[in-house]
Design an enzyme around this catalytic site. Structure first.
Site, PDB file in Angstrom:
ATOM      1  N   CYS A  21       0.818  -1.212   0.000  1.00 13.04           N
ATOM      2  CA  CYS A  21       0.000   0.000   0.000  1.00 13.04           C
ATOM      3  C   CYS A  21       0.855   1.267   0.000  1.00 13.04           C
ATOM      4  CB  CYS A  21      -0.962   0.006   1.179  1.00 13.04           C
ATOM      5  SG  CYS A  21      -0.169  -0.140   2.800  1.00 13.04           S
ATOM      6  N   HIS A  28      -1.609   1.366   7.404  1.00 14.09           N
ATOM      7  CA  HIS A  28      -2.059   1.332   6.014  1.00 14.09           C
ATOM      8  C   HIS A  28      -1.884   2.704   5.364  1.00 14.09           C
ATOM      9  CE1 HIS A  28      -4.215  -0.015   2.514  1.00 14.09           C
ATOM     10  NE2 HIS A  28      -5.158   0.894   2.666  1.00 14.09           N
TER      11      HIS A  28
END
Length: 385
Positions: A81, A344
């Site tokens: 990510c 994230h």
């Protein structure tokens, strides 16, 4: 003055090593533009006149804005990510997409057919696909698998820091665009002042000025450093504006920290200040949210526009002439989580139609300016007006 600021800003092919844009049109050059050779044993003065990339061409590339619609998502290949979020911000950097459209680097690179990994060539392939394949999900597997070629600290499958990835990517891209010129001039050293006129520095590069003024004779001592982004301390700051004020605040040099003045020939009290001497076309701001593995997760206010004028070295002259150095926000990269090695990453991007979208790996959905401005941003991408 720093070398790249005092160079001759010209387009004369006899005075430019390689403009990289001999044909600025929708039809790429039919023949591969080869980097011309440097003059024999160039003097420092003569190298000042060379540009690897013409300044006027970058101005033309900055004027085209055609990414009106949101593009493809990127599949998460296993803790990728940080890479996906960064690449999405890069994909909506219009001036870089315009440069890629000319296909100049891929014609000069020479990485095809060799064992050398060129991320610049891979981006030339991937970034146009992102903006041209709306509704699709792409797999940037080659970039992901070759992360160690960017830096030994980047390991596929392990969560990494997006800013570290960005820094390594910029360093690799600079090396990639310089390599053809080095190959064309074997045995000759390409001066740093010339290297910093590459397309990478023309897009993202700027200069900082560190000035020390003696409090006795009031003489100034200036040094200059090139930058590809700005990293800002946020402790004690509530906004990007206050972080920039802190970054450019004056510092007193006294007591045990006195400055040796070359004019006075002795140590004196002095004032030291860091300011932006040459502002980049694309400004990347990095907030120092991570300290000793933990995160400063407070909200830092930012706006859709940014006035850099007060933080420029010549801000008084700009103000007298009514000149402003302003930017418009087009992408924000977010980290969600408490630590740098977990959590994230995702990003928000803005199209030329002035619409914001959330890019969360393969998930792309519409957003709004109000929602974007509420985010706890980590990296901010601004285009100069």
């Amino acid at each position: 003055h720093p070398p790249s600021v005092t160079v001759c800003l010209c387009d004369d092919a006899t005075r430019v090593i390689n403009t990289e844009f001999r044909l600025l049109s929708k039809t790429p050059p039919s023949t591969s533009p080869l980097p011309p050779q440097l003059p024999p044993s160039p003097s420092k003065k003569s190298t000042m006149q060379f540009h690897l990339c013409s300044p006027s061409i970058i101005n033309q590339l900055m004027s085209f804005s055609s990414i009106k619609y949101v593009g493809a998502g990127l599949r998460n290949l296993g803790n990728s990510c940080f890479m996906n979020a960064t690449i999405q911000c890069l994909a909506y950097t219009q001036v870089f997409q315009n440069y890629i459209y000319q296909k100049i680097h891929t014609k000069m690179c020479g990485a095809h057919g060799s064992n050398r990994v060129c991320f610049m060539c891979e981006l030339h392939s991937l970034l146009p696909q992102i903006i041209n394949r709306s509704g699709r999900v792409l797999e940037p597997r080659k970039l992901f698998n070759n992360l160690p070629h960017l830096s030994s600290a980047l390991v596929p499958g392990r969560q990494e820091d997006a800013h570290e990835f960005w820094t390594a990517l910029m360093k690799h891209m600079q090396s990639s665009v310089i390599l053809p010129h080095k190959n064309a001039n074997p045995g000759k050293k390409l001066p740093i002042a010339v290297q910093e006129t590459s397309v990478i520095y023309k897009i993202w590069g700027g200069y900082l000025r560190s000035q020390i003024q003696c409090s006795t004779c009031h003489k100034n001592s200036n040094t200059y450093d090139s930058i590809l982004d700005l990293s800002l301390e946020i402790r004690g700051c509530q906004s990007i504006a206050s972080a920039l004020q802190k970054y450019t605040a004056q510092e007193k040099l006294d007591g045990d920290n006195k400055y040796f003045c070359a004019h006075c020939k002795q140590k004196q009290n002095a004032i030291k200040q860091l300011t932006i001497f040459d502002a980049p076309n694309i400004l990347i701001l990095h907030l120092k949210r991570f300290e000793f593995g933990t995160k400063i997760d407070k909200f830092i206010k930012f706006e859709n526009s940014l006035d850099l004028t007060p933080f420029m070295s010549k801000h008084r002259k700009y103000q007298e002439k009514g000149v402003k150095i302003t930017y418009t926000l087009y992408a924000v990269l977010i980290h969600s989580g408490r630590y740098s090695n977990c959590g994230h990453y995702y990003s928000y991007i803005k199209t030329a139609s002035n619409k914001w979208y959330l890019c969360n790996d393969n998930n792309i959905k519409s957003s709004s300016t109000h929602n974007v401005l509420q985010q706890h941003g980590y990296l901010f991408f601004y285009q100069r007006d």
